[in-house]
Design a protein around this motif. Structure first.
Motif, mmCIF file in Angstrom:
data_model
loop_
_atom_site.group_PDB
_atom_site.id
_atom_site.type_symbol
_atom_site.label_atom_id
_atom_site.label_comp_id
_atom_site.label_asym_id
_atom_site.label_seq_id
_atom_site.Cartn_x
_atom_site.Cartn_y
_atom_site.Cartn_z
ATOM 1 N N GLN A 1 0.794 -1.220 0.000
ATOM 2 C CA GLN A 1 0.000 0.000 0.000
ATOM 3 C C GLN A 1 0.834 1.281 0.000
ATOM 4 O OE1 GLN A 1 -3.044 0.107 3.012
ATOM 5 N NE2 GLN A 1 -3.888 -1.879 2.459
ATOM 6 N N SER A 2 2.092 1.174 0.404
ATOM 7 C CA SER A 2 2.921 2.377 0.485
ATOM 8 C C SER A 2 4.207 2.211 -0.313
ATOM 9 C CB SER A 2 3.268 2.690 1.944
ATOM 10 O OG SER A 2 4.204 3.752 2.021
ATOM 11 N N GLN A 3 4.520 3.193 -1.129
ATOM 12 C CA GLN A 3 5.760 3.168 -1.905
ATOM 13 C C GLN A 3 6.986 3.389 -1.026
ATOM 14 O OE1 GLN A 3 6.234 6.522 -4.546
ATOM 15 N NE2 GLN A 3 5.081 7.900 -3.208
ATOM 16 N N TRP A 4 6.751 3.826 0.224
ATOM 17 C CA TRP A 4 7.842 4.124 1.141
ATOM 18 C C TRP A 4 8.257 2.903 1.964
ATOM 19 C CZ3 TRP A 4 10.220 8.775 0.832
ATOM 20 C CH2 TRP A 4 9.527 9.813 0.200
ATOM 21 N N VAL A 5 7.453 1.835 1.893
ATOM 22 C CA VAL A 5 7.673 0.669 2.753
ATOM 23 C C VAL A 5 8.185 -0.514 1.947
ATOM 24 C CG1 VAL A 5 6.601 -0.970 4.342
ATOM 25 C CG2 VAL A 5 5.859 1.424 4.335
ATOM 26 N N ASP A 6 9.332 -1.063 2.373
ATOM 27 C CA ASP A 6 9.881 -2.280 1.785
ATOM 28 C C ASP A 6 9.882 -3.382 2.832
ATOM 29 O OD1 ASP A 6 10.426 -1.221 -0.750
ATOM 30 O OD2 ASP A 6 12.349 -0.405 -0.087
ATOM 31 N N LEU A 7 9.582 -4.599 2.392
ATOM 32 C CA LEU A 7 9.483 -5.738 3.302
ATOM 33 C C LEU A 7 10.535 -6.794 2.980
ATOM 34 C CD1 LEU A 7 8.028 -7.560 5.426
ATOM 35 C CD2 LEU A 7 6.506 -8.288 3.564
ATOM 36 N N ILE A 8 11.223 -7.260 4.015
ATOM 37 C CA ILE A 8 12.103 -8.418 3.902
ATOM 38 C C ILE A 8 11.468 -9.541 4.708
ATOM 39 C CG2 ILE A 8 14.366 -9.382 4.423
ATOM 40 C CD1 ILE A 8 15.554 -6.608 4.146
ATOM 41 N N SER A 9 10.981 -10.566 4.029
ATOM 42 C CA SER A 9 10.364 -11.713 4.695
ATOM 43 C C SER A 9 11.411 -12.788 4.920
ATOM 44 C CB SER A 9 9.215 -12.268 3.849
ATOM 45 O OG SER A 9 8.162 -11.329 3.728
ATOM 46 N N VAL A 10 11.424 -13.342 6.126
ATOM 47 C CA VAL A 10 12.396 -14.365 6.486
ATOM 48 C C VAL A 10 11.668 -15.546 7.119
ATOM 49 C CG1 VAL A 10 14.240 -12.667 6.810
ATOM 50 C CG2 VAL A 10 12.815 -13.327 8.761
ATOM 51 N N GLN A 11 12.404 -16.595 7.402
ATOM 52 C CA GLN A 11 11.837 -17.768 8.063
ATOM 53 C C GLN A 11 12.829 -18.307 9.078
ATOM 54 O OE1 GLN A 11 10.795 -20.452 4.813
ATOM 55 N NE2 GLN A 11 8.639 -19.913 5.028
ATOM 56 N N GLY A 12 12.290 -18.940 10.119
ATOM 57 C CA GLY A 12 13.124 -19.660 11.066
ATOM 58 C C GLY A 12 13.585 -18.866 12.270
ATOM 59 N N TYR A 13 13.168 -17.596 12.389
ATOM 60 C CA TYR A 13 13.601 -16.772 13.512
ATOM 61 C C TYR A 13 12.517 -16.559 14.564
ATOM 62 C CZ TYR A 13 17.613 -15.486 10.591
ATOM 63 O OH TYR A 13 18.735 -15.513 9.816
ATOM 64 N N GLY A 14 11.260 -16.603 14.151
ATOM 65 C CA GLY A 14 10.180 -16.322 15.084
ATOM 66 C C GLY A 14 10.070 -14.839 15.392
ATOM 67 N N HIS A 15 9.439 -14.536 16.518
ATOM 68 C CA HIS A 15 9.117 -13.152 16.850
ATOM 69 C C HIS A 15 10.275 -12.395 17.498
ATOM 70 C CE1 HIS A 15 6.424 -9.821 17.593
ATOM 71 N NE2 HIS A 15 6.733 -9.822 18.888
ATOM 72 N N ASN A 16 11.148 -13.099 18.225
ATOM 73 C CA ASN A 16 12.204 -12.425 18.984
ATOM 74 C C ASN A 16 13.613 -12.608 18.425
ATOM 75 O OD1 ASN A 16 10.595 -11.180 21.067
ATOM 76 N ND2 ASN A 16 10.271 -13.220 21.927
ATOM 77 N N ARG A 17 13.959 -13.821 18.017
ATOM 78 C CA ARG A 17 15.326 -14.041 17.543
ATOM 79 C C ARG A 17 15.640 -13.246 16.284
ATOM 80 N NH1 ARG A 17 16.558 -18.685 15.714
ATOM 81 N NH2 ARG A 17 14.480 -19.630 15.646
ATOM 82 N N ILE A 18 14.607 -12.798 15.592
ATOM 83 C CA ILE A 18 14.784 -11.996 14.386
ATOM 84 C C ILE A 18 15.504 -10.678 14.675
ATOM 85 C CG2 ILE A 18 12.562 -10.806 14.578
ATOM 86 C CD1 ILE A 18 12.267 -11.084 11.562
ATOM 87 N N MET A 19 15.484 -10.241 15.939
ATOM 88 C CA MET A 19 16.094 -8.965 16.300
ATOM 89 C C MET A 19 17.606 -8.957 16.079
ATOM 90 S SD MET A 19 13.829 -8.493 19.754
ATOM 91 C CE MET A 19 14.319 -6.856 20.261
ATOM 92 N N LYS A 20 18.231 -10.144 16.079
ATOM 93 C CA LYS A 20 19.669 -10.194 15.836
ATOM 94 C C LYS A 20 20.013 -11.031 14.593
ATOM 95 C CE LYS A 20 20.447 -13.916 19.242
ATOM 96 N NZ LYS A 20 21.233 -14.292 20.440
ATOM 97 N N ALA A 21 19.036 -11.165 13.701
ATOM 98 C CA ALA A 21 19.254 -11.912 12.466
ATOM 99 C C ALA A 21 20.133 -11.115 11.498
ATOM 100 C CB ALA A 21 17.908 -12.229 11.804
#
Length: 287
Positions: free
Chosen positions: A250-270
């Motif tokens: 919906q926004s041209q200003w927003v980019d998404l990087i989708s990942v797997q295997g980290y869950g909700h918290n471990r992604i913070m240091k991925a």
């Protein structure tokens, strides 16, 4: 206690959930004032998360005054400031690896614990208190280059109207931007009395003059005109990945990087989160 409510995701009938529903409804009926007082402690008291990562070398601790209670701050590096905020029942220590990465890029990584979290004072936590803390931190520093936020901290950043946070580059990690829907879903899943929950919320609304229905981080994100990167695990059980997909579409200003295997918290240091920060810095320079 409250993390057992907010981070509980049963998929089918639960005897425990049914018991919670019966008990809280009965308590509310028999002793309304006591039930509200007890529910406030249960719903608004975050868990004090123990340090997840060792302190980085040269980490500087400090304090920032806030009406919610003194906020514990953590600073690393030199240069323009990237303000970093954790989520519900989280703490700054979760972000230590990313803070080291940010500092290595020539910036100051400035993080803090919300009231009732980590090493900060205060007892209760909720979104209006989170926004107050964000504003107190924004008041404490002038040269903010950008913001990093995790989970419910993302909603607080988007809800803040502080001038020092306006149109800053934003890195959202496993964001909860559908805040109201997410909150109600968690309460329903827990079995907690909706009527009693609403009474607690009414007290917060009255105290902060902050109507629950005015909260709309999704709308705020769509309206922002600044580079934004989202890093989100597609199988995140607590923050809906599909909402992040929707925001990027919906926004041209927003980019998404989708990942797997980290869950909700471990992604913070991925590694992907570190890379997203670098990409965001590059985009900000080209803005």
């Amino acid at each position: 206690m409250s993390n057992k409510i907010y981070f509980n995701t049963p998929g089918r009938f639960s005897v425990k959930r049914s018991m919670v529903n019966v008990t809280t409804r009965l308590h509310h009926t028999i002793a309304r004032k006591h039930a509200i007082k007890t529910a406030k402690k249960l719903l608004l008291t975050p868990a004090r998360l123990k340090a997840k990562n060792p302190d980085p070398q040269n980490l500087i601790r400090g304090k920032v005054a806030c009406e919610e209670g003194p906020l514990a701050t953590y600073s690393l590096g030199e240069g323009p400031v990237w303000l970093i905020t954790h989520g519900w029942s989280g703490s700054t220590s979760q972000f230590f690896p990313l803070m080291e990465h940010i500092a290595a890029q020539g910036f100051t990584a400035l993080a803090f614990d919300y009231a009732g979290h980590g090493e900060s004072g205060g007892r209760y936590g909720h979104l209006p208190a989170f926004v107050n803390a964000m504003d107190a931190m924004a008041d404490s520093v002038d040269n903010i280059a950008g913001i990093v936020a995790h989970s419910m901290g993302s909603a607080a950043v988007l809800e803040s109207k502080h001038r020092n946070l306006k149109d800053k580059p934003l890195l959202l990690v496993a964001p909860v931007v559908n805040y109201l829907d997410n909150l109600m879903l968690m309460i329903q899943r827990s079995g907690f009395s909706i009527k009693l929950f609403n009474e607690v919320i009414s007290e917060v609304e009255s105290q902060y003059q902050y109507p629950l229905q005015s909260i709309d981080p999704q709308k705020r994100l769509i309206e922002r005109q600044a580079p934004t990167m989202i890093v989100h695990d597609s199988e995140d059980k607590f923050a809906n990945h599909s909402i992040s997909v929707e925001m990027s579409e919906q926004s041209q200003w927003v980019d998404l990087i989708s990942v797997q295997g980290y869950g909700h918290n471990r992604i913070m240091k991925a590694d992907e989160t570190m890379q997203a920060f670098e990409r965001l810095v590059e985009k900000s320079l080209l803005k």
